[in-house]
Design a protein around this motif. Sequence first.
Motif, mmCIF file in Angstrom:
data_model
loop_
_atom_site.group_PDB
_atom_site.id
_atom_site.type_symbol
_atom_site.label_atom_id
_atom_site.label_comp_id
_atom_site.label_asym_id
_atom_site.label_seq_id
_atom_site.Cartn_x
_atom_site.Cartn_y
_atom_site.Cartn_z
ATOM 1 N N UNK A 239 21.316 41.879 48.093
ATOM 2 C CA UNK A 239 22.160 41.693 48.762
ATOM 3 C C UNK A 239 23.443 42.494 48.599
ATOM 4 N N UNK A 240 24.058 42.342 47.282
ATOM 5 C CA UNK A 240 25.098 43.135 47.071
ATOM 6 C C UNK A 240 24.886 44.610 46.885
ATOM 7 N N UNK A 241 23.701 45.118 46.474
ATOM 8 C CA UNK A 241 23.369 46.290 46.251
ATOM 9 C C UNK A 241 23.011 46.940 47.504
ATOM 10 N N UNK A 242 22.629 46.396 48.452
ATOM 11 C CA UNK A 242 22.578 46.877 50.124
ATOM 12 C C UNK A 242 23.675 47.315 50.643
ATOM 13 N N UNK A 243 24.729 46.248 50.242
ATOM 14 C CA UNK A 243 26.040 46.743 50.954
ATOM 15 C C UNK A 243 26.673 47.978 50.226
ATOM 16 N N UNK A 244 26.504 48.004 48.932
ATOM 17 C CA UNK A 244 27.188 49.186 48.125
ATOM 18 C C UNK A 244 26.603 50.448 48.509
ATOM 19 N N UNK A 245 25.141 50.319 48.791
ATOM 20 C CA UNK A 245 24.406 51.524 49.109
ATOM 21 C C UNK A 245 24.464 52.160 50.530
ATOM 22 N N UNK A 246 25.328 51.228 51.438
ATOM 23 C CA UNK A 246 25.198 51.506 53.006
ATOM 24 C C UNK A 246 26.329 52.293 53.285
ATOM 25 N N UNK A 247 26.236 53.166 54.212
ATOM 26 C CA UNK A 247 27.405 53.882 54.452
ATOM 27 C C UNK A 247 28.804 53.133 54.987
ATOM 28 N N UNK A 248 28.551 51.837 55.435
ATOM 29 C CA UNK A 248 29.444 50.695 55.623
ATOM 30 C C UNK A 248 30.655 50.594 54.325
ATOM 31 N N UNK A 249 29.913 50.927 53.031
ATOM 32 C CA UNK A 249 30.707 51.148 51.815
ATOM 33 C C UNK A 249 31.166 52.326 51.548
ATOM 34 N N UNK A 250 31.511 52.994 52.617
ATOM 35 C CA UNK A 250 31.721 54.458 52.421
ATOM 36 C C UNK A 250 33.046 54.784 51.656
ATOM 37 N N UNK A 251 33.937 53.711 51.506
ATOM 38 C CA UNK A 251 35.436 53.931 50.852
ATOM 39 C C UNK A 251 35.366 53.189 49.426
ATOM 40 N N UNK A 252 33.909 52.886 49.157
ATOM 41 C CA UNK A 252 33.967 52.075 47.714
ATOM 42 C C UNK A 252 33.188 52.976 46.600
ATOM 43 N N UNK A 253 33.748 53.248 45.744
ATOM 44 C CA UNK A 253 33.158 54.136 44.740
ATOM 45 C C UNK A 253 33.811 54.046 43.142
ATOM 46 N N UNK A 254 33.162 54.104 42.135
ATOM 47 C CA UNK A 254 33.753 54.101 41.105
ATOM 48 C C UNK A 254 34.212 52.573 40.553
ATOM 49 N N UNK A 255 33.643 51.462 41.080
ATOM 50 C CA UNK A 255 34.203 50.192 40.833
ATOM 51 C C UNK A 255 32.880 49.321 40.454
ATOM 52 N N UNK A 256 33.311 48.052 40.174
ATOM 53 C CA UNK A 256 32.053 46.964 39.412
ATOM 54 C C UNK A 256 32.447 45.958 40.516
ATOM 55 N N UNK A 257 31.245 45.335 40.896
ATOM 56 C CA UNK A 257 31.180 44.107 41.953
ATOM 57 C C UNK A 257 30.527 43.062 40.799
ATOM 58 N N UNK A 258 31.207 42.082 40.540
ATOM 59 C CA UNK A 258 31.011 40.954 39.767
ATOM 60 C C UNK A 258 30.107 39.937 40.712
ATOM 61 N N UNK A 259 28.885 39.659 40.582
ATOM 62 C CA UNK A 259 27.930 38.775 41.250
ATOM 63 C C UNK A 259 27.722 37.885 40.246
ATOM 64 N N UNK A 260 28.285 36.937 40.077
ATOM 65 C CA UNK A 260 27.837 35.637 38.889
ATOM 66 C C UNK A 260 28.047 34.382 39.373
ATOM 67 N N UNK A 261 28.294 33.911 40.581
ATOM 68 C CA UNK A 261 28.487 32.815 41.146
ATOM 69 C C UNK A 261 29.752 32.094 40.396
ATOM 70 N N UNK A 262 30.735 32.960 40.158
ATOM 71 C CA UNK A 262 32.045 32.571 39.843
ATOM 72 C C UNK A 262 32.230 32.111 38.382
ATOM 73 N N UNK A 263 31.117 32.548 37.474
ATOM 74 C CA UNK A 263 30.943 32.190 35.949
ATOM 75 C C UNK A 263 32.502 32.768 35.117
#
Length: 273
Positions: A239-263
């Motif tokens: 789900x997270x990857x789909x967002x980052x690969x979509x044109x909707x995330x066109x202003x998002x680059x060079x960053x890291x998305x932490x998907x860890x359940x809040x650990x």
Amino acid sequence: MSTDVSVVVGVGGMGRAIAARIGSGRHLVLADFDERLLAGAAEQFTEQGFEVSTHRVDAGDPASVAELASAAAAAGPIRHLVHTAGVSPVKASTEAIVRVDLCGVAYVLDEFAPLMARGGAGVVIASMAGHLAQLTAEQEAELAVTPATALAGLSFLHPEPALPPMLAYPVAKRGAIIRVQAAAGAWGRAGARVNSISPGVISTAQGRDELAGESGARMRQMIEQSATGRIGTAEDIAAAATYLLDPAAGFVTGTDLLVDGGVVATMRAAMRN
């Protein structure tokens, strides 16, 4: 008109989940070192109606990565690049971790940058372990600028006993995050974006191996004390990857998305108390 290409390197649980979301209507290029795993994934997606081709790749070998990139470009405009390939500290040596989890990411980023279609996007799977690595500013700078083929020679990456696998893994994953950040400019000049995702403990074959290993008890404790209190799934990462690969995330680059359940957030909050 050529069909857009989605390349997925590493066809384990996360790779397959992401491929299922992005591959419809595109030419799906699946790549992995394990030929049996690769054949199984190809059969699965072909039966589901996807257009599929396969390529065996050794992510830690720059020549092998270059061959994959060339084959993918020959198949059509590369819209997506998803890199999930990696090895576990439970089963791999320090040398293998550095070679695949760090150098392999650098090779893929370098080879695919000039080949991406305009408007294309890439995602590299790192790890929450990268957020827990303890490196100096100088070491992080070296990870960012050292040529990919020279990365394994950095002095602080020398293998055990100085750097056992359980310590090499977070360092390599931190390096992967840094390489994505450093590559964003080159990808941007090609008209593409690239980001990383840092999963927490995910219920994949590798994740289950780690839970069964020497750090398993500590990992279970982190899950229990996290904000969500559960293990992650491949679908959470897809789900997270789909967002980052979509044109909707066109202003998002060079960053890291932490998907860890809040650990990581929970651990850092506890340290401040």
